[in-house]
Structure formats: C-alpha cells, structure tokens
Design an enzyme around this catalytic site. Structure first.
Site, PDB file in Angstrom:
ATOM      1  N   LEU A 145      45.255  44.327  41.049  1.00 43.44           N
ATOM      2  CA  LEU A 145      44.511  44.618  39.839  1.00 43.44           C
ATOM      3  C   LEU A 145      43.385  44.605  40.382  1.00 43.44           C
ATOM      4  O   LEU A 145      42.509  44.568  39.041  1.00 43.44           O
ATOM      5  CB  LEU A 145      45.685  43.679  38.900  1.00 43.44           C
ATOM      6  CG  LEU A 145      46.799  43.873  37.995  1.00 43.44           C
ATOM      7  CD1 LEU A 145      46.919  42.520  37.866  1.00 43.44           C
ATOM      8  CD2 LEU A 145      47.050  44.806  37.692  1.00 43.44           C
ATOM      9  N   SER A 146      42.660  43.942  40.894  1.00 45.21           N
ATOM     10  CA  SER A 146      41.282  43.340  41.591  1.00 45.21           C
ATOM     11  C   SER A 146      40.592  44.178  42.368  1.00 45.21           C
ATOM     12  O   SER A 146      40.319  43.666  43.018  1.00 45.21           O
ATOM     13  CB  SER A 146      41.624  41.717  41.843  1.00 45.21           C
ATOM     14  OG  SER A 146      41.552  41.122  40.553  1.00 45.21           O
ATOM     15  N   LEU A 178      39.127  41.796  48.172  1.00 47.02           N
ATOM     16  CA  LEU A 178      40.184  43.168  49.551  1.00 47.02           C
ATOM     17  C   LEU A 178      41.546  42.421  49.613  1.00 47.02           C
ATOM     18  O   LEU A 178      41.976  43.733  49.945  1.00 47.02           O
ATOM     19  CB  LEU A 178      38.753  42.816  50.539  1.00 47.02           C
ATOM     20  CG  LEU A 178      37.742  43.246  50.288  1.00 47.02           C
ATOM     21  CD1 LEU A 178      36.679  42.943  52.629  1.00 47.02           C
ATOM     22  CD2 LEU A 178      37.466  44.556  50.178  1.00 47.02           C
ATOM     23  N   ALA A 179      41.698  41.342  49.246  1.00 46.07           N
ATOM     24  CA  ALA A 179      42.738  40.749  50.118  1.00 46.07           C
ATOM     25  C   ALA A 179      44.091  40.889  49.309  1.00 46.07           C
ATOM     26  O   ALA A 179      44.882  41.325  49.606  1.00 46.07           O
ATOM     27  CB  ALA A 179      42.562  39.095  50.322  1.00 46.07           C
ATOM     28  N   ARG A 237      31.179  40.665  38.726  1.00 44.90           N
ATOM     29  CA  ARG A 237      31.474  40.195  37.513  1.00 44.90           C
ATOM     30  C   ARG A 237      30.598  39.144  36.918  1.00 44.90           C
ATOM     31  O   ARG A 237      31.355  38.900  35.671  1.00 44.90           O
ATOM     32  CB  ARG A 237      32.894  39.857  38.381  1.00 44.90           C
ATOM     33  CG  ARG A 237      34.095  40.706  38.936  1.00 44.90           C
ATOM     34  CD  ARG A 237      34.867  40.049  38.913  1.00 44.90           C
ATOM     35  NE  ARG A 237      35.868  40.096  39.654  1.00 44.90           N
ATOM     36  CZ  ARG A 237      37.095  39.747  39.955  1.00 44.90           C
ATOM     37  NH1 ARG A 237      37.761  38.591  39.311  1.00 44.90           N
ATOM     38  NH2 ARG A 237      38.025  40.084  41.106  1.00 44.90           N
ATOM     39  N   ASN A 243      45.909  37.278  47.779  1.00 38.78           N
ATOM     40  CA  ASN A 243      45.423  37.474  46.508  1.00 38.78           C
ATOM     41  C   ASN A 243      44.051  37.517  46.405  1.00 38.78           C
ATOM     42  O   ASN A 243      43.469  37.309  45.625  1.00 38.78           O
ATOM     43  CB  ASN A 243      46.318  36.342  44.829  1.00 38.78           C
ATOM     44  CG  ASN A 243      46.978  37.755  44.241  1.00 38.78           C
ATOM     45  OD1 ASN A 243      46.754  39.169  45.157  1.00 38.78           O
ATOM     46  ND2 ASN A 243      47.435  37.701  43.924  1.00 38.78           N
ATOM     47  N   CYS A 289      38.846  28.178  44.812  1.00 38.36           N
ATOM     48  CA  CYS A 289      39.574  29.362  43.495  1.00 38.36           C
ATOM     49  C   CYS A 289      40.453  28.043  43.061  1.00 38.36           C
ATOM     50  O   CYS A 289      40.249  29.406  41.979  1.00 38.36           O
ATOM     51  CB  CYS A 289      40.407  30.549  43.912  1.00 38.36           C
ATOM     52  SG  CYS A 289      39.051  30.985  45.107  1.00 38.36           S
ATOM     53  N   ARG A 304      42.254  39.779  33.894  1.00 35.70           N
ATOM     54  CA  ARG A 304      42.163  37.437  34.187  1.00 35.70           C
ATOM     55  C   ARG A 304      41.538  37.772  32.282  1.00 35.70           C
ATOM     56  O   ARG A 304      41.171  36.528  31.833  1.00 35.70           O
ATOM     57  CB  ARG A 304      40.345  37.691  35.039  1.00 35.70           C
ATOM     58  CG  ARG A 304      41.671  37.785  35.631  1.00 35.70           C
ATOM     59  CD  ARG A 304      41.408  37.214  36.895  1.00 35.70           C
ATOM     60  NE  ARG A 304      41.788  35.987  36.936  1.00 35.70           N
ATOM     61  CZ  ARG A 304      40.577  35.022  37.487  1.00 35.70           C
ATOM     62  NH1 ARG A 304      40.518  34.670  38.397  1.00 35.70           N
ATOM     63  NH2 ARG A 304      41.496  33.754  37.243  1.00 35.70           N
ATOM     64  N   GLU A 364      32.935  34.847  35.085  1.00 36.14           N
ATOM     65  CA  GLU A 364      33.814  34.518  36.174  1.00 36.14           C
ATOM     66  C   GLU A 364      34.208  33.034  35.990  1.00 36.14           C
ATOM     67  O   GLU A 364      34.040  32.059  36.913  1.00 36.14           O
ATOM     68  CB  GLU A 364      33.739  34.679  37.248  1.00 36.14           C
ATOM     69  CG  GLU A 364      33.168  36.207  36.884  1.00 36.14           C
ATOM     70  CD  GLU A 364      35.144  36.914  36.661  1.00 36.14           C
ATOM     71  OE1 GLU A 364      35.700  36.695  37.242  1.00 36.14           O
ATOM     72  OE2 GLU A 364      35.014  37.537  36.308  1.00 36.14           O
ATOM     73  N   HIS A 401      32.936  36.587  44.369  1.00 41.00           N
ATOM     74  CA  HIS A 401      32.425  35.481  43.757  1.00 41.00           C
ATOM     75  C   HIS A 401      31.689  34.868  44.340  1.00 41.00           C
ATOM     76  O   HIS A 401      31.815  34.654  45.503  1.00 41.00           O
ATOM     77  CB  HIS A 401      33.621  34.524  43.004  1.00 41.00           C
ATOM     78  CG  HIS A 401      34.554  34.925  41.416  1.00 41.00           C
ATOM     79  ND1 HIS A 401      35.765  34.953  41.587  1.00 41.00           N
ATOM     80  CD2 HIS A 401      34.552  36.017  40.724  1.00 41.00           C
ATOM     81  CE1 HIS A 401      36.443  34.951  41.074  1.00 41.00           C
ATOM     82  NE2 HIS A 401      35.074  36.112  40.102  1.00 41.00           N
TER      83      HIS A 401
END
Ligand code: SUG
Length: 415
Positions: A21-22, A26-27, A192, A340, A346, A126, A160, A228
């Site tokens: 979804l993000s 990249l991951a 973001r 993710n 995080c 989010r 964020e 981020h």
C-alpha cells in the site's frame, strides 16, 4: 520524579499482511502480494522488546488497533476493491514511530510531556490510524499533571510523527533541542512530512523557538526510498548518526546543532562507504540508538539485514574499532516487519517520562510478556495471503485474536 527513556513498541497485529500500500516504501512494494506471518511477526517484535528490557532499558508497548476498520468500510459503502479492503485491514499501527510526535517535559514551556497524534495523511491505510491511536495514548499517559495530548493536525499538512523528529540533549533528562525534518519533493515518491505540519507540532508543544530546528530532507534520500527521515538518521542524547545524504543542507543543520548543543557528536556515514541505496536496503539507520544503563555507553540496535550487508558490516566494524560514542552493535531479527519497510526504530515510540506516571498496563514485565506470547501463539493467524483480506472467517479470527489480547492485559476499554 525519575525521568527516563521508555520505548513503546507496537505489538504486531493479527492482520499483519503485505498488500503493497505504501508508494515510495521499496520493501513494502517489493513484497506486495506475498504471504505474511502475523504470529511470527508479533513474536519477533516481542523478542526485541524482551531483549531490550534485558539490557536494562525501560520497555512499554502499544496495542494493535481494531482491524478490519468497519467504520471506514461503511463510510465508503462497503467497497469490493482489494486495495480498499486492504486499507481497512492494515496492521500498520505496529510502527509506533509514526503514532505521534513526543516532546518530553524538560523541553516544553509547561514542563509536561506533549503528544501530537500523527495524521499520516499521505497514505490512506495510515490516515485511519490516528483517532484510535490518540485514544490509546490518552489512556496510557492519562495523568494531566505530566502529559498533554493534542489531536492530529488538519490533514492538508501531512504529519508522520516521531519518524521525522529527532531530539538531542546532553542527557535524556536535560532540556533538549528538537529537530523536525520535512520533505519537499521525492520525484516519483511523495514527501510525507510537510514543513507546515512540523511547524504546527512545534507550536502545539510550546517549544522555545531557540531550541527548535527545521531541516529539509535531501530529496535524493526520498527518491532512494527513505520515505521517513528515520530511514537515514537517528539521534540519541548528544549523538546524531546519519547518512551523508540525509539532509538537504547538512552543513547549516550541523552548525545549528553545535551552536545549541556544544557537546553534540555527529557521526556521518559517507556515501562512498555506504550508498543511499545500501542504507535503504539494509535499514542501517533505522536502528535504535540507546544509552545503556551504568557506564555502558551507547548501543546501536540494527536489523539483521544491516549486519549481514557486506559494506554496512565493514563500516560498522570500523566504527566499533574506532573511538566513537557508539560502543556496541546489536543485530535483531524483525524480518516480518522489515518486509513491509519497518525496522527496529519504526517499531518503537520514545517517551521520556517517569514510568511511575504511566499506566502500568502498558509497561512490559516478565509476566505480561509471557501473557502476550501465549495469546499470540494461540490466536494470531499463522499466515495471511493478501487475497484473503475481506474474508469473513479471517475477519472474525483477527477480531477475536485482538479481543483475547486486550482481555488478557486487562485493557478491554480499548475494544
Ligand atoms: O508507512 N509500511 C509502513 C512502514 C513504516 C515505517 N516507519 C518508519 N520508518 N518510522 C509505511 O510505509 C506497508 C503496508 C503495506 O504495504 O501493506 C506500510 O504501511
């Protein structure tokens, strides 16, 4: 009052999945559509918490949010689109570095610790977190003599939370400087954190203007997948550990830091040693930089992926052999979260507070760690295929699993 740093990790929720979804992460994009393992994910997160507690660090946790988010699906007229269903199912609240921005009491005008829940407006999945997050923060940090809470700022300015905020100070308990890092453009990827959001949070927290810095993220970092700032920089007390290409104007930022905090030590990893791409792929900077109790110095808790990336390993070993402030590197396995785009940093929200002022139900002990492990082992799904999101039986399993955890931790009011 014994102020100390407490890390509040998000317990990985039972709906943990790889839906991709993000954009710009990249991951998460690379793993879109693959099978996730919620039970293993939550146990990996819990192991990290236990290991940090064993180092003598204060450890707390935040609970998964209600998923699937029924009110979101209702408001959209019960959509059938897989991406919208996945949005309502996302376990993304596990990355509590994005839950809120926290300014500890020594920094603020009213000497209370301030929280502003992050609106996370850039990503749909989010953006639906913050009302439930704010409710939980108000419960965990309920005493108005010590804590002040602000709702998320308007969604026109993306915020964020702590992932784009760094605090530096001579020690955790001393008045600090707070550095807000915003993005302007990431080429193909969204920035973001908006500058106006950072400025609003600094005002809400009543931070003295001479102790607040605003710095732009290097657009090259966003373009390389650092969605981020905490993917390219981390600070702890007097130390800033960052990639050479983390900030748009590093020379000005570092001069401003040194002027306000003469004891600052800035440890830079040059692009010649580790490229931005290698930093993003290994999550070297998405590390927990912690001060060990006693005379232990600082330790960098890195994902296994960083320790096993050859060029990163060479740099870390050279750093340890030198005489820098970071004395230990501790690799941890948080692979399910990493897939993710969520590393060790995080997964935690840092709060400087007296643990005695925090609701004890949110502080990790041997007893509740065992309780969490048992509930996860028994009730968390072993695996989720993203094409199953929306499935009624899986929805009941996920709702029941979270309910069992809340019940076991005596936190039913979060249901
Ligand atoms: O917002 N991943 C999160 C990862 C957050 C990492 N947090 C910090 N760097 N502090 C994000 O991109 C992936 C969900 C999905 O694609 O299904 C996700 O939301």
């Amino acid at each position: 009052m014994t102020l100390t740093e407490i890390n509040f990790d998000g317990i990985v929720g039972p709906s943990h999945n790889y839906a991709g979804l993000s954009l710009g992460n990249l991951a998460a994009t690379a793993n879109a559509g693959t099978l996730s393992h919620p039970r293993a994910a939550a146990l990996q997160g819990l192991e990290k918490m236990r290991a940090n507690r064993a180092l003598g660090l204060e450890q707390g946790f935040l609970l998964p949010l209600p998923r699937p988010k029924a009110s979101f699906l209702e408001a959209l007229g019960q959509p059938d689109e897989p991406a919208l269903k996945a949005t309502a199912w996302s376990a993304s609240a596990m990355w509590t570095a994005n839950a809120a921005t926290v300014s500890p009491a020594p920094d603020t005008a009213d000497r209370r610790c301030h929280f502003t829940a992050a609106n996370l407006a850039t990503m749909a999945h989010r953006s639906i977190e913050w009302p439930d997050t704010a409710r939980q923060l108000r419960l965990a940090f309920a005493d108005p003599r010590h804590f002040a809470h602000h709702d998320a700022i308007p969604a026109c300015y993306g915020d964020e939370g702590a992932a784009n905020h760094m605090r530096m100070a001579a020690s955790h308990t001393a008045p600090g400087i707070e550095i807000f890092v915003y993005g302007r453009s990431g080429g193909a990827f969204p920035a973001r954190q908006h500058e106006q959001a950072s400025r609003a949070v600094a005002r809400l927290h009543a931070l003295p203007v001479d102790r607040v810095l605003f710095a732009e993220q290097d657009p090259a970092a966003i373009a390389a997948g650092a969605f981020h700032n905490d993917v390219v920089a981390v600070a702890n007390e007097r130390v800033l550990f960052a990639h050479e290409q983390a900030f748009a104007d590093p020379a000005t930022l570092f001069a401003q830091i040194r002027e306000r905090l003469p004891e600052a030590e800035i440890v830079i990893v040059p692009a010649a040693a580790v490229t931005l791409a290698e930093a993003v792929a290994s999550y070297l900077f998405n590390a927990q930089l912690v001060t060990l109790p006693g005379d232990g110095g600082m330790a960098l808790i890195v994902p296994l992926e960083a320790w096993s990336a050859p060029k990163v390993r060479i740099w870390l070993e050279a750093m340890l052999a030198g005489n820098g402030p970071i004395r230990q590197v501790i690799p941890v396995d948080v692979r399910q979260s990493m897939a993710n785009g969520g590393g060790p940093a995080c997964l935690r929200l840092r709060v400087v507070a007296d643990p005695a002022t925090v609701d004890p139900r949110f502080l990790l002990s041997d007893a509740n760690a065992a309780t969490i492990a048992a509930v996860v082992a028994r009730h968390w799904p072993e695996q989720i295929d993203p094409t199953d999101l929306g499935n009624g039986a899986l929805a009941s399993d996920v709702v029941r699993a979270r309910g069992k955890l809340l019940e076991a931790l005596d936190l039913d009011e979060l249901i």
